[in-house]
Enzyme design. Structure first.
Site, PDB file in Angstrom:
ATOM      1  N   GLU A   1      59.058  39.131  20.627  1.00 25.33           N
ATOM      2  CA  GLU A   1      59.874  39.864  21.588  1.00 25.33           C
ATOM      3  C   GLU A   1      60.110  41.281  21.092  1.00 25.33           C
ATOM      4  OE1 GLU A   1      63.429  37.901  22.793  1.00 25.33           O
ATOM      5  OE2 GLU A   1      62.469  35.947  23.045  1.00 25.33           O
TER       6      GLU A   1
ATOM      7  N   GLU B   1      62.427  39.833  17.638  1.00 26.11           N
ATOM      8  CA  GLU B   1      62.344  38.524  16.982  1.00 26.11           C
ATOM      9  C   GLU B   1      61.038  37.853  17.360  1.00 26.11           C
ATOM     10  OE1 GLU B   1      65.505  36.059  18.405  1.00 26.11           O
ATOM     11  OE2 GLU B   1      64.610  35.761  20.372  1.00 26.11           O
TER      12      GLU B   1
ATOM     13  N   ASN C   1      59.642  33.871  18.124  1.00 28.83           N
ATOM     14  CA  ASN C   1      59.931  32.452  18.304  1.00 28.83           C
ATOM     15  C   ASN C   1      58.653  31.671  18.049  1.00 28.83           C
ATOM     16  OD1 ASN C   1      62.810  32.044  19.656  1.00 28.83           O
ATOM     17  ND2 ASN C   1      61.930  33.943  20.439  1.00 28.83           N
TER      18      ASN C   1
ATOM     19  N   ARG D   1      57.190  29.136  18.949  1.00 37.26           N
ATOM     20  CA  ARG D   1      57.035  28.123  19.998  1.00 37.26           C
ATOM     21  C   ARG D   1      56.777  28.835  21.317  1.00 37.26           C
ATOM     22  NH1 ARG D   1      61.787  28.736  22.821  1.00 37.26           N
ATOM     23  NH2 ARG D   1      63.531  29.600  21.632  1.00 37.26           N
TER      24      ARG D   1
END
Length: 412
Positions: free
Chosen positions: A37, A50, A52, A54
């Protein structure tokens, strides 16, 4: 609301972001599905926020414009298989927009909602991801998202229109959702132009939360529905009637506001709901199985509804409203607003903080208790000034809506 491709990201900027993302995952030796992101400013500069490790909630919009099944791809990679496509094989087709349908009350600071979903019916012809059915219980322990609705179109405006139409058909009766708020966001001129930023809701909150329909007309329609759905009402039938009917007084509440109407069926078959000389006329064309089709001001309209005892829920023009029939109910007491000195839990949730002690003097509006539900905290305040006489819960305790949590003896 999530969409792809982003109206704010040109192909060159997307390529640069992609290069940074690839470099980052190579640097840490990451293997598998993942999402990076970034924050974008007005100048076009972007900043890593950040990663993630997944897939994320918004992966369907990527699937819609690429034709790739990201879940399948991550499973194949986890099984040791190589990716069946190369980066240069990935291309975009049209535009996709997704909304998160959440059990929350936008009109009351997006307070999480839990309880039993009495009727749950999703639209056809549009992608919906959910795991509910009529009668499902929405618990207070998890995130408030209960469904994802995703549209795809050749253009962004086509995808937006299809999503609005799909949301207008969502039947979710029993637990308040953000359905109407999402429709307001999608219809707003700023969003329609692709100019929404992270400041969108804060800048346009009043517009987004104001009802998109005429409140007086909706109240009159609610009065009509209460009249025709009453189990003791004469059965509806088309055509004229020779029998004279008398006005029926109806009293009900919508969104905490009480309305009083008189409803009468005229001999020509039409219905009139009136109050203080303001009359609203309806001509019912069909009434069956929780569905009504009617004319008002010569315009044909339709709505879905569900009645259980004194509770009526209806969906009209994409807005779902909950109505309580107060015609035969006793007058409300001061307890409803906490004027009796008892602070009641506004939702099912866990007590995370008790902010006062027995014997402590408090002012009206002073915070006394904090509840947490669906990853959100809600501060409860004193309804009256006085002295705390009792704390009826403990930190960590799970409470239900309406439970008395703090008692205050009003100051003389």
């Amino acid at each position: 609301i999530e969409e792809a491709p982003s109206p704010a990201v040109a192909p060159q900027l997307r390529a640069r972001m992609g290069e940074v993302a690839v470099a980052a995952v190579k640097a840490i030796g990451y293997e598998g599905a993942g999402t990076l992101e970034f924050l974008l400013d007005k100048s076009g500069a972007f900043y890593f926020m950040e990663m993630n490790t997944r897939l994320q909630v918004e992966h369907p919009v990527t699937e819609a414009i690429t034709g790739l099944d990201l879940v399948e791809l991550q499973l194949r990679v986890a099984g040791g298989e190589p990716l069946p496509v190369k980066q240069e094989d990935v291309c975009f087709d049209g535009h996709a927009i997704e909304v998160r349908l959440c059990s929350e009350d936008a009109a009351h600071d997006f307070m999480p909602q839990s309880g039993r979903m009495m009727l749950w019916r999703m639209p056809e012809g549009i992608r919906v991801e959910h795991a509910l059915q009529s009668g499902s219980e929405i618990p207070p322990f998890y995130d408030s998202m209960i469904a994802k609705v995703i549209s795809h179109g050749v253009t962004r405006d086509e995808a937006r229109g299809r999503l609005i139409s799909g949301l207008e058909q969502v039947e979710a009766f029993g637990v308040t959702t953000n359905q109407g708020f999402l429709i307001s966001c999608l219809r707003h001129p700023v969003f329609a132009k692709g100019e929404a930023t992270t400041a969108f809701i804060g800048s346009h909150r009043d517009e987004l939360l104001s009802p998109s329909t005429d409140a007086a007309q909706e109240a009159a329609f609610a009065a009509l529905l209460i009249y025709v759905s009453n189990p003791h009402a004469p059965p509806w039938r088309t055509g004229r009637s020779l029998a004279a009917t008398f006005p029926l007084a109806t009293r009900f509440s919508v969104g905490g506001k009480v309305h009083e109407f008189e409803v009468v069926r005229e001999r020509d078959g039409g219905y009139v709901a009136s109050r203080n000389g303001d009359a609203h006329r309806f001509e019912i064309e069909a009434l069956e199985g929780g569905s009504i089709r009617f004319r008002r001001d010569g315009v044909m309209q339709s709505a879905r509804f569900l009645r259980r005892n004194d509770k009526l829920h209806f969906l009209h023009r994409g807005v779902t409203l909950a109505v309580r029939d107060l015609t035969l109910a006793a007058p409300e007491s001061a307890a409803a607003s906490g004027g009796d000195g008892k602070v009641r839990a506004a939702m099912n949730g866990r007590v995370v903080a008790v902010l006062v002690k027995p014997g402590e003097k408090v002012a009206a509006g002073q915070p006394v208790m904090t509840l947490e539900a669906m990853k959100m905290e809600h501060v409860h305040t004193a309804g009256v000034a006085g002295t705390v006489s009792s704390i009826d819960v403990a930190e960590g305790e799970q409470v239900t809506t309406g439970k008395i949590v703090v008692e205050i003896e009003a100051a003389a």
